[in-house]
Enzyme design. Structure first.
Site, short mmCIF file in Angstrom:
data_model
loop_
_atom_site.label_atom_id
_atom_site.label_comp_id
_atom_site.label_asym_id
_atom_site.label_seq_id
_atom_site.Cartn_x
_atom_site.Cartn_y
_atom_site.Cartn_z
N CYS A 87 -1.89 3.00 -15.52
CA CYS A 87 -0.69 2.66 -14.75
C CYS A 87 -0.34 3.82 -13.79
CB CYS A 87 0.45 2.33 -15.70
SG CYS A 87 1.84 1.57 -14.87
N HIS A 183 -1.70 -1.65 -19.47
CA HIS A 183 -1.58 -0.76 -20.64
C HIS A 183 -2.45 -1.24 -21.80
CE1 HIS A 183 1.79 1.77 -19.22
NE2 HIS A 183 2.05 0.72 -18.48
N GLU A 185 -3.06 0.24 -24.45
CA GLU A 185 -2.54 0.74 -25.73
C GLU A 185 -1.52 -0.20 -26.38
OE1 GLU A 185 -1.86 1.85 -22.75
OE2 GLU A 185 0.22 2.53 -22.54
#
Ligand code: XMP
Length: 533
Positions: A87, A183, A185
């Protein structure tokens, strides 16, 4: 041991990146995004304990083209190390290399599809191919960004595009530099773990050498070396973290060197003092100083209704008693001060890591004059400050802490005071303690306890009408809260079977006579916090 560094630019999900990588068995460390990358941190020749294999640049609430957007040590572009920008991290790399980043007409948030372009034109000596192993041709990613790449810097090439038409996967033609606009994660991102694994193992060539057993040995060795023959004082709160920290000290140093101090504030859960005392004595504690100070806390809280006023009164009194008792103990200046600070405590308090993260709530137990003074003298020990909650639990089990303590739900420093809305009195503490104990006991008996990250009861400052037999009853209203979470930073409501909720409610109102009504809190975090105050 191989290590992946995560440069933190302040995204709320940065620490999840570190987590995911450790879950793969590779050691990772999150450091502020603008940290100068010294030889000691990088250890590229492998002479120190951890050798950096790759660097991840995290997301951020800021924009790269503003002053608030933190800038990494520009050395990262000269090291030849694999870089992964996530990002803001991708935007940062693109911007630093001369590309253009501009605001989107409309911020993108949530699940968004991504398509990978045909793989015919893959360059970059096979590294791009290694990275793309983690992707499927089209998948749902999770995004949260207000800027986008509007011109790629020289050498960068787009390999994937979002359904909304913006670059989503970018790889450099020559350098081992990779970027994602989404993202990986976050659990909502499809194949997020595979994508991170492809970077960590495929691109960085890291090997999985991080195990908790090994970490425990490292921590114990460095603890013993640092402390030497000096005494150590640990402030125990009764929670998992400080108890495990205490166990670590007791298992590492001669018990005579270890002084444990615990305040019974009268704001604890049922039988808390008894449980903590028994657990620590079983672990070999010789100097356990229990300070009974319920009256002092209740007096300090008298007449206070505002959450922040209550938190401040408690925090101040903690400090006063702490200083008084430390003097009373008469420990020498050479004494070290240990704390059960976790990695997430540092993040939520905006200390140490996540410098740029927006502060959500200040937890008073991270700092005090005593802590600050000891920190200045270099005499603070925080053996758990690189660990997440569930890692602390694993560590606790390895060193033999009772299962009953290790699996305990987290409990806030100010205790029941932030779960009794409005003024705190001894009577209300008693009512809440009893109701909370019934709730928790039922969760354990029904097999829900270990699925839930944190559960507790909250006493509301209102009473409502009911009946008991033929008599009109005016009882307190109790709220039950149970949430699932991975680290307390975000939380979802635990979806109880209705039958269990009804039975627990009946049990509470039948047993605790002052409670007339029970409600269940159905708010997630955000927007609500876990605690009510
Ligand atoms: P919130 O309410 O901020 O809580 O969503 C997140 C986690 O932190 C705990 N908490 C505290 N822990 N001192 C602590 O040690 C505090 O002052 C404090 N306030 C909240 C809360 O119980 C949850 O686990």
């Amino acid at each position: 041991m191989d290590k992946i560094i995560v440069l933190d630019f302040g995204s709320q999900t940065t620490q999840l990146i570190g987590r995911r990588i450790r879950d793969m068995g590779v050691y990772s460390e999150v450091i502020p995004g603008d940290t100068p990358l010294t030889d000691e941190i990088l250890n590229l020749d492998g002479s120190g304990p951890d050798k950096v294999r790759g660097i991840i640049l995290s997301g951020s609430p800021e924009s790269v083209y503003t002053e608030e957007g933190a800038v990494p040590d520009q050395k990262i572009y000269t090291l030849g190390l694999p870089l992964l920008g996530i990002c803001y991290g991708l935007q940062r790399m693109n911007y630093d290399q001369g590309g253009l980043v501009e605001p989107l007409p409309k911020r993108e948030y949530g699940r968004i599809g991504v398509k990978i372009h045909s793989r015919n034109s893959i360059t970059n000596d096979g590294l791009a191919a290694q990275f793309l192993v983690g992707f499927s041709p089209s998948f749902t990613a999770w995004m949260s960004h207000g800027d986008t790449l509007t011109r790629l810097a020289d050498g960068f090439r787009e390999y994937g595009i979002s359904d909304t038409g913006y670059p989503a996967v970018v790889i450099h033609d020559i350098m081992p530099w990779f970027g994602l606009q989404f993202h990986p994660e976050v659990t909502h991102c499809e194949r997020g773990i595979e994508i991170l694994s492809a970077f960590v193992f495929g691109v960085c060539g890291a090997s999985a050498g991080w195990t908790m057993e090994q970490y425990v040995e490292e921590v114990r060795a460095s603890l013993a070396m640092r402390v030497g023959n000096n005494p150590v004082l640990l402030l125990i709160s009764g929670g998992v973290d400080s108890t495990v920290a205490g166990a670590l000290l007791l298992k590492t140093l001669p018990p005579d060197q270890v002084h444990l101090m615990y305040m019974d504030t009268g704001l604890m859960r049922k039988d808390e003092t008894k449980t903590v005392k028994a657990a620590l004595e079983k672990l070999g504690a010789k100097h356990l100083h229990i300070i009974y100070c319920e009256e002092e806390f209740l007096t300090a809280l008298k007449g206070l209704e505002e959450p922040e006023a209550k938190r401040k009164a408690i925090g101040d009194l903690f400090i006063t008693i702490q200083e008084r008792e430390v003097v009373r103990l008469g420990l020498p200046d050479s004494c070290f001060l240990a704390q059960g600070t976790l990695y997430t405590d540092l993040i939520e308090s905006g200390k140490g890591v996540g410098k740029k993260a927006h502060l959500i709530k200040s937890h008073h137990n991270v700092g005090s004059p005593l802590v600050d003074a000891k920190r200045k003298l270099g005499r603070i020990i925080e053996p758990l400050d690189k660990l997440y909650k569930d890692e602390v639990r694993r560590l606790g089990r390895i060193i033999g802490v009772d299962e009953e303590v290790v699996r305990r739900h987290p409990f806030p420093g100010p205790g029941l005071a932030v779960r009794i809305l409005g003024e705190v009195t001894k009577e209300k503490c008693g009512i809440l303690r009893d109701a909370d104990a019934i709730f928790i006991e039922e969760l354990k008996r029904r097999g829900f306890y270990d699925e839930i990250w944190q559960a507790f009861a909250v006493l509301l400052p209102i009473r409502s009408v009911g009946v008991a037999g033929d008599v009109r009853k005016y009882g307190w209203v109790l709220a039950l809260r149970a949430i699932v979470s991975s680290d307390g930073m975000t939380a979802d409501v635990y979806p109880f079977p209705t039958k269990d909720l009804l039975e627990i409610s009946t049990l509470i109102t039948n047993t605790v006579k002052d409670i007339g009504r029970v409600t269940y809190d159905i708010s997630s975090k955000p927007p609500a916090t876990i605690e009510w105050e």
